[in-house]
Write a protein that holds these residues in place. Sequence first.
Motif, PDB file in Angstrom:
ATOM      1  N   LEU A   3       0.829  -1.202   0.000  1.00 40.78           N
ATOM      2  CA  LEU A   3       0.000   0.000   0.000  1.00 40.78           C
ATOM      3  C   LEU A   3       0.865   1.254   0.000  1.00 40.78           C
ATOM      4  N   LEU A   4       2.015   1.207   0.659  1.00 43.20           N
ATOM      5  CA  LEU A   4       2.920   2.345   0.681  1.00 43.20           C
ATOM      6  C   LEU A   4       3.429   2.659  -0.731  1.00 43.20           C
ATOM      7  N   HIS A   5       3.804   1.612  -1.475  1.00 48.27           N
ATOM      8  CA  HIS A   5       4.262   1.814  -2.859  1.00 48.27           C
ATOM      9  C   HIS A   5       3.134   2.348  -3.734  1.00 48.27           C
ATOM     10  N   LEU A   6       1.955   1.747  -3.608  1.00 51.59           N
ATOM     11  CA  LEU A   6       0.828   2.169  -4.436  1.00 51.59           C
ATOM     12  C   LEU A   6       0.404   3.601  -4.093  1.00 51.59           C
ATOM     13  N   GLY A   7       0.407   3.918  -2.802  1.00 51.84           N
ATOM     14  CA  GLY A   7       0.048   5.264  -2.382  1.00 51.84           C
ATOM     15  C   GLY A   7       1.031   6.301  -2.907  1.00 51.84           C
ATOM     16  N   SER A   8       2.324   5.972  -2.841  1.00 55.17           N
ATOM     17  CA  SER A   8       3.342   6.898  -3.353  1.00 55.17           C
ATOM     18  C   SER A   8       3.159   7.120  -4.852  1.00 55.17           C
ATOM     19  N   ALA A   9       2.860   6.040  -5.586  1.00 56.62           N
ATOM     20  CA  ALA A   9       2.644   6.167  -7.030  1.00 56.62           C
ATOM     21  C   ALA A   9       1.403   7.005  -7.323  1.00 56.62           C
ATOM     22  N   TRP A  10       0.335   6.795  -6.565  1.00 56.18           N
ATOM     23  CA  TRP A  10      -0.898   7.576  -6.734  1.00 56.18           C
ATOM     24  C   TRP A  10      -0.635   9.072  -6.535  1.00 56.18           C
ATOM     25  N   LEU A  11       0.064   9.420  -5.445  1.00 57.74           N
ATOM     26  CA  LEU A  11       0.369  10.826  -5.165  1.00 57.74           C
ATOM     27  C   LEU A  11       1.300  11.408  -6.233  1.00 57.74           C
ATOM     28  N   ALA A  12       2.260  10.595  -6.705  1.00 57.70           N
ATOM     29  CA  ALA A  12       3.151  11.054  -7.772  1.00 57.70           C
ATOM     30  C   ALA A  12       2.364  11.331  -9.047  1.00 57.70           C
ATOM     31  N   GLY A  13       1.348  10.517  -9.330  1.00 59.97           N
ATOM     32  CA  GLY A  13       0.514  10.738 -10.510  1.00 59.97           C
ATOM     33  C   GLY A  13      -0.226  12.063 -10.434  1.00 59.97           C
ATOM     34  N   ILE A  14      -0.760  12.383  -9.248  1.00 58.10           N
ATOM     35  CA  ILE A  14      -1.459  13.664  -9.067  1.00 58.10           C
ATOM     36  C   ILE A  14      -0.494  14.824  -9.268  1.00 58.10           C
TER      37      ILE A  14
END
Length: 466
Positions: A3-14
């Motif tokens: 979840l930490l990796h996915l969350g970081s990727a999500w925020l990077a996308g924004i």
Amino acid sequence: MILLHLGSAWLAGILLASLLHPPPGFLWLLTPLPLAVLLLWRRERRARLFAACALALLLGALRYDAAAIPRHFDEGHIAHYNDRGWVALRGVVVGEPDVRATYVNLRVAAEELEIEGREREVRGLVLVRAPRYPEYRYGDELRVEGLLTTPPEFEDFSYRDYLARRGIHSLLRRPRIALLARGRGNPFRAALLAFKRRAQATIARILPEPQASLLTGILLGVEGGIPADLMEDFNRTGTTHIIAISGFNISIISGLLSGLSARLFGRRRATPFALAGVVLYTILVGANAAVVRAAIMGCLYIIAAHYGRQTEALTSLAAAAVLMTALNPHVLWDVGFQLSFAATLGLVLYTPSIERCFQRALAGVLSPGAAEKIVGLLDEALIVTLAAQITTLPIIVYHFRRLSLVTLLTNLLILPAQPGVMAWGGAATVAGLLWQPLGRALGWVAWLFLTYTIRAVEVTAAVPRA
């Protein structure tokens, strides 16, 4: 940690979408690629993780695009009529009035507009900057006359973008206001805000100033009554975080509610009551970004404790960030959210390392047991502050152009008193709501902690070049 990796990727996308502004069609064309990798290499762990992160990044970018701030509005939106002269609008106050020293900001949902002799139905929010008196409340229906304008943009700050991220695209200053009706808001929220006003009035009756205003800020999130010179001292010493409702307050509230609910209803039935209490307190104090972040993490902690599981702080922080930005990606630019997120990240990443450094340094002159005890005493007041400062300092300097040289000393002095402020201040407020003499008696204990906090801040703020 997934979840930490996915969350970081999500925020990077924004963040990338806000900088690059890629066409939505291009993003949708890229989406099948990570899906194909997930299907074709589903047995390869690294490939799956890479594809899932790529997909999260694309979804984050698409979410930002879906919430992009509009610059043009149709005739049904109130902002279409900005900068076109005198208007009269009818609308409802849909948020708690933001009371300042000489004025109050009212968030009004427009329903009808009269301009150039014609009436039409409209939608959208208007920020109305009204005089302090007469007082208006959540749920009031108002007729407001004045000049409807686009919020200004300054050289180093865009007030227009700041309000737009909150869904407000129109500003009306120096209005003529007529109250048409009351009670048009949500009854539950109206009752909660009425309770907040009663609590604020109770604090004002049981405590003198400026202790009453400080307690109101710490407990209820209402900072408008704190004297300007005292607020400047908190700014100079870098200690405004004790006034702003944050994870510290929520952790105390969630702990108290969990313990009280367990005693009253039993451990199995305590969780729903504790969760409801955290949610109610979050709504009561305004539900700004920092409070919501802390509330989500507090609720995850309560749920994990109910099921006998350990919570992973970084995972909880990532979950809170993803949930909040999924609802509103513009929260990523909220300074309160940035500071709250960075402070929590600093606590998680650096507190253990700093504790070990202190223990090694003290172990050279003291016994291991004595060193551990001293580190335990310094933990909340100094070590936690130092860990949070590492990650919040760049944000503070960037946004506020301010660097306090006495912040560690001031925090060391005042943080040990804050649980007393919360506990005794909360007890005095509740008691004062039931019976004022009892509230005043308990209030004197809270007064001691509040006065100590104020004096410590004033003394350290007076240090040259603080």
